[in-house]
Design an enzyme around this catalytic site. Structure first.
Site, short mmCIF file in Angstrom:
data_model
loop_
_atom_site.label_atom_id
_atom_site.label_comp_id
_atom_site.label_asym_id
_atom_site.label_seq_id
_atom_site.Cartn_x
_atom_site.Cartn_y
_atom_site.Cartn_z
N LYS A 209 -1.26 -7.59 13.11
CA LYS A 209 -0.18 -6.74 13.60
C LYS A 209 -0.61 -5.96 14.84
CE LYS A 209 1.31 -8.16 9.61
NZ LYS A 209 2.25 -9.22 9.34
C1 LIG Z 1 2.63 -9.18 7.76
C2 LIG Z 1 4.02 -9.07 7.32
C3 LIG Z 1 4.36 -8.50 6.08
C4 LIG Z 1 3.35 -8.14 5.04
O1 LIG Z 1 2.39 -7.25 5.47
P1 LIG Z 1 0.95 -7.27 4.72
O2 LIG Z 1 0.32 -6.02 5.23
O3 LIG Z 1 0.25 -8.49 5.15
O4 LIG Z 1 1.21 -7.23 3.27
C5 LIG Z 1 5.70 -8.37 5.77
N1 LIG Z 1 6.66 -8.77 6.62
C6 LIG Z 1 6.39 -9.32 7.81
C7 LIG Z 1 7.50 -9.72 8.72
C8 LIG Z 1 5.05 -9.51 8.20
O5 LIG Z 1 4.78 -10.09 9.37
#
Ligand SMILES: *Cc1c(COP(=O)(O)O)cnc(C)c1O
Length: 424
Positions: A209
């Protein structure tokens, strides 16, 4: 009367546009440095790595991170959690979503969005995305039934969903709106921070992210009741650790607490985010301006606008065969690219690859929650969202980050022109 000569494609043995590797797919983690190190060291030196210190919650790193997020987004409440997935689960529980309910989600999102709905006992209902890569509001409206309780709107690949439309549909049908901002941390829509527009906003701090603590998450809301419900679910022992004056009745919770090390690391990252996003936004605007001139490529009208963080480049070409060939050819030119929906890959961003959903399978060998709702006609198959599948099949994606410089932008443009000339 110059004759335009275009080199042979690298994929056919010609000279590649670049030999340098393409930029990393990471952002915040590329910038980990002295700031994060000092903050994490301070936590280690304090020897307090659990957020609820004997001296109270106010002095903890996790509380400080919640305060920073509230200030950054302009929301009244924030709750640090250990992942984006747990933020979504807490948001659904807070919103009162559970057995007997349906939750509308986009057919293109990370699998966690679908799994979170099923885990709380609700039936995920797939809706199409449009060329913005986010929920098509018309299909959201078409998928509403008397059982629909909430919509999870996902700001996918750094692109804001059409929040005005979504919020107006939701208010007409009395639905809760949960924003999944995992891929668009720091983004805005008509001047408002993403995550602060719906009833609840969910963020991820996982490494792919915008900013990261390896794993981690954040939930935000303006409602005290929603926050209390989320806080109670994220920490089943919340009575003892945190809730001095709880205004909601008790129910069982999980342990989705964030550690002090992750919170300290996130605090170091948060300060760096605006500068990263200024670069990605500026790059993307330049790139979109230039690529608009390439007639063989289609772009969404929202690409390169306020609704675009600039953390990815998605191009639409005529059909899936051309997309696959273009992605291979671009990669050979030194610009790492991939077809967004490739029928041969198991990419967990595309609904057809969410195996448990396609099979309506629960963790216990049965079919909960689908088996609960005798009257539910929700059915999943590759044909569930044909527009999304067709769109993603002819979509080519290139990762962008804040490290992309003018030379890299020129390379993308040159490689695309070359590939368009030969293949598109
Ligand atoms: C990465 C992601 C998640 C989940 O996040 P985590 O921290 O990996 O559990 C949920 N929704 C979207 C769109 C994502 O890209």
């Amino acid at each position: 009367m110059g004759v335009i000569t275009v080199d042979e494609l690298a994929v056919h043995g010609g000279p590649p546009v670049r030999t340098k590797p393409w930029v990393s797919k990471y952002m915040g983690s590329e910038e980990l440095g002295a700031e994060e190190k000092a903050r994490v060291m301070r936590v280690l030196e304090k020897k307090r790595i659990f957020r609820y210190l004997p001296t109270g919650i106010e002095s903890s790193e996790a509380s400080a991170l919640e305060e920073e997020y509230k200030a950054f987004l302009g929301t009244d409440y924030a709750l640090a959690v250990n992942s984006g997935t747990s933020a979504l689960i807490c948001a659904l529980i807070a919103a009162g979503v559970g057995p007997g309910h349906e939750v509308i989600i986009p057919a293109y999102t990370w699998v966690a969005t679908a799994a979170a709905a099923a885990i709380v006992g609700a039936v995920p209902v797939l809706a199409e995305v449009d060329s913005s890569l986010t929920l098509d509001p018309r299909d959201v409206e078409a998928k509403i039934t008397p059982r629909t309780k909430a919509v999870i709107v996902v700001h996918m690949r750094g692109i804001s969903a059409d929040m005005n439309e979504i919020m107006s549909i939701a208010s007409r049908h009395n639905l809760m709106v949960i924003e999944d901002v995992a891929q668009a941390n720091g983004g805005t829509y008509q001047g408002k921070m993403l995550g602060s527009i719906g009833h609840l906003g969910c963020f991820s701090l996982q490494q792919s992210k915008v900013i990261t603590a390896g794993e981690g998450g954040m939930l935000v809301t303006n409602s005290q009741e929603l926050w209390e419900r989320a806080a109670l679910y994220h920490d089943g022992a919340g009575y003892q650790f945190r809730f001095m004056e709880r205004t909601i009745p008790a129910f069982p919770g999980q342990n989705y607490r964030l550690t002090e090390l992750q919170a300290a690391l996130s605090l170091g990252q948060l300060g760096k985010m605006p500068a990263l996003l200024e670069k990605t936004r500026r790059n993307k605007q330049k790139l979109v301006e230039r690529l608009k001139k390439q007639p063989k490529i289609e772009l969404s009208p929202v690409f390169g606008t306020e609704r675009d963080l600039g953390v990815s480049l998605v191009l639409y070409v005529e059909n899936a065969e051309k997309a696959k060939a273009a992605a291979q050819a671009l990669t050979a030119e030194g610009i790492q690219a991939f077809q967004v929906y490739d029928a041969e890959s198991k990419d967990q961003h595309v609904y057809v690859n969410w195996e448990f959903l396609m099979a309506k399978r629960d963790p216990w060998g049965g079919s909960y929650p689908w088996s609960l709702a005798a009257e539910s006609t929700v059915d999943y198959s590759p044909e569930s969202c044909p527009f999304t599948l067709e769109l993603l099949g002819r979509a080519v994606q290139i990762h962008l980050n804040h490290l992309v410089n003018d030379e890299d932008l020129k390379d993308i443009e040159e490689a695309l022109d070359k590939v368009a000339f030969h293949l598109l």
